[in-house]
Write a protein that holds these residues in place. Structure first.
Motif, short mmCIF file in Angstrom:
data_model
loop_
_atom_site.label_atom_id
_atom_site.label_comp_id
_atom_site.label_asym_id
_atom_site.label_seq_id
_atom_site.Cartn_x
_atom_site.Cartn_y
_atom_site.Cartn_z
N UNK A 187 0.83 -1.21 0.00
CA UNK A 187 0.00 0.00 0.00
C UNK A 187 0.87 1.26 0.00
N UNK A 188 1.88 1.28 0.87
CA UNK A 188 2.77 2.46 0.93
C UNK A 188 3.48 2.67 -0.39
N UNK A 189 4.02 1.58 -0.92
CA UNK A 189 4.76 1.67 -2.19
C UNK A 189 3.84 2.11 -3.31
N UNK A 190 2.61 1.61 -3.30
CA UNK A 190 1.66 2.00 -4.33
C UNK A 190 1.33 3.47 -4.29
N UNK A 191 1.16 4.00 -3.07
CA UNK A 191 0.87 5.43 -2.94
C UNK A 191 2.05 6.27 -3.42
N UNK A 192 3.26 5.83 -3.07
CA UNK A 192 4.45 6.58 -3.47
C UNK A 192 4.63 6.59 -4.98
N UNK A 193 4.28 5.48 -5.62
CA UNK A 193 4.51 5.35 -7.06
C UNK A 193 3.28 5.72 -7.89
N UNK A 194 2.15 5.87 -7.23
CA UNK A 194 0.94 6.21 -7.97
C UNK A 194 0.36 5.06 -8.75
N UNK A 195 0.66 3.84 -8.35
CA UNK A 195 0.14 2.66 -9.02
C UNK A 195 0.19 1.47 -8.06
N UNK A 196 -0.76 0.58 -8.20
CA UNK A 196 -0.86 -0.53 -7.28
C UNK A 196 0.26 -1.55 -7.50
N UNK A 197 0.61 -2.23 -6.44
CA UNK A 197 1.65 -3.26 -6.49
C UNK A 197 0.97 -4.63 -6.60
N UNK A 198 1.32 -5.35 -7.64
CA UNK A 198 0.73 -6.67 -7.89
C UNK A 198 1.45 -7.75 -7.07
N UNK A 199 0.67 -8.68 -6.51
CA UNK A 199 1.19 -9.78 -5.71
C UNK A 199 0.68 -11.11 -6.24
#
Length: 398
Positions: A187-199
């Protein structure tokens, strides 16, 4: 250096000639990706797209960081996941097992003997035991015998130090992450990058744990809902070697499921427990594929089911599995590509040192040419460069 091919991200995102099935879906790429419509990204309704409800746009072939960047960092640590994200991996894998008090933690196996420093903790010496896990006798320390607080006193280490000596530099640096901690990190990384992180989240030994009263599917579904990753368009896949685990999850959440498939003569452990005589060889026949497509969106076969090896270890002709799976409207995410000679087909080994890198790019090209939708790799930077090469000029044999 460990990430000497870090430039894979930029090269992948700026390629100018998308491959035949260049992309899937309609929203965001994985971490480090370009926006929809950028060069080398075609908008299409493909197997990763609307038909399978992945809710995002992933390039084909998709690069899945196997246990993070386990070729460069101790597997299933936040350090391993972060490096995968920094390299630009499309999807990052987690394997989950439970603690004694019901928390889900990220370990490839519940046996943590080789992946943690538990043996160096005298306070846990009496926890060493022998168990039968899915019919295999194992002696060591197991997550289900520890509370989360106890596991948090351990530190991760390299699982195969004889092959990956450089990874031992990071022994003791990271603790065992919980799946919830991974969701928070994403979630944090997604907010920082402006895109969701896929798992790509795997339930390990679900039948074994269910018999211990530590079922995996319900707590996993609860976490997915808490972090809004339970929907059809959520940026994650749910995977298991036991089809019944995917069936259970399908009743709890709408996130896409993937059935993992081992060797042709093997049987999923839930089949063994249920006296189901089918083998993997049966599941990869058209009838078996159609059955799996009734509750799953894809399959994750071992690479030998895509292209078998001969007695000399060299690749033979591809099977019809890719074509047959696509006919059943299933995507394919086979496993696992690694750079070291010891893991490569004999055709692509270089020299006599088993720990040295072989011709991984040649092997990737061979596998991508079969038409697979993605691949698990311990070295996502290498995989990303290979995928960019393929999209720029590769062909698909279907």
């Amino acid at each position: 250096m460990a990430n000497e091919e870090y430039g894979a991200t930029a090269e992948r995102r700026t390629g100018t000639s998308p491959g035949r099935r260049a992309v899937l879906g309609a929203a965001v790429l994985g971490a480090g990706a370009a926006v929809a419509g950028a060069p080398g990204v075609a908008r299409a309704e493909g197997r990763h797209g609307k038909g399978h409800g992945h809710g995002g746009e992933l390039p084909v072939p998709t690069v899945i960081a196997h246990r993070g960047t386990s070729g460069y960092r101790p597997e299933h640590t936040l350090g391993s996941y972060q490096l995968a994200l920094d390299m630009g991996a499309d999807v990052i894998e987690q394997d989950v097992v439970p603690t004694k008090d019901g928390h889900l933690v990220c370990r490839h196996e519940n046996d943590i003997t080789a992946t943690t420093d538990v043996a160096a903790h005298p306070e846990f010496a009496d926890r060493k035991t022998t168990k039968s896990v899915d019919g295999v006798q194992l002696t060591g320390w197991f997550t289900e015998d520890f509370t989360l607080a106890e596991l948090k006193t351990l530190r991760a280490k390299e699982r195969i130090p004889g092959t990956r000596q450089r990874n031992t530099l990071y022994d003791g640096r990271w603790e065992i992450p919980t799946l919830e901690e991974v969701f928070r990190w994403a979630e944090r990384a997604g907010r920082e990058r402006g895109e969701r992180v896929w798992l790509h989240i795997e339930t390990k030994h679900p039948t074994y744990f269910r018999k211990l009263g530590l079922g995996l599917e319900e707590p996993l579904a609860k976490l997915l809902r808490r972090y809004h990753r339970h929907r059809r368009h959520s940026p994650n896949f749910l995977q298991s070697f036991e089809p019944s685990s995917i069936q259970r999850l399908r009743k709890l959440v709408d996130a896409p499921g993937v059935v993992l498939l081992s060797t042709a003569n093997s049987r999923p452990w839930d089949f063994v427990e249920a006296n189901d005589p089918r083998t993997v060889a049966d599941l990869i026949k058209p009838e078996g594929l159609r059955w799996m497509s009734s509750f799953a969106k894809g399959i994750g076969p071992t690479l030998d089911l895509i292209i078998p090896k001969g007695p000399d270890g060299k690749l033979l002709e591809p099977t019809t599995l890719v074509r047959d799976a696509h006919a059943a409207d299933l995507i394919l995410h086979p496993y696992t590509m690694r750079n070291e000679n010891t893991f490569l087909p004999a055709d692509f080994k270089k020299g006599t040192d088993p720990t040295a890198y072989g011709d991984a790019f040649g092997a990737f090209k061979k596998y991508f040419a079969t038409g697979i939708d993605g691949i698990f790799s311990d070295n996502p930077d290498t995989a990303l460069l290979a995928a960019a090469d393929f999209r720029a000029g590769g062909t698909v044999n279907e």
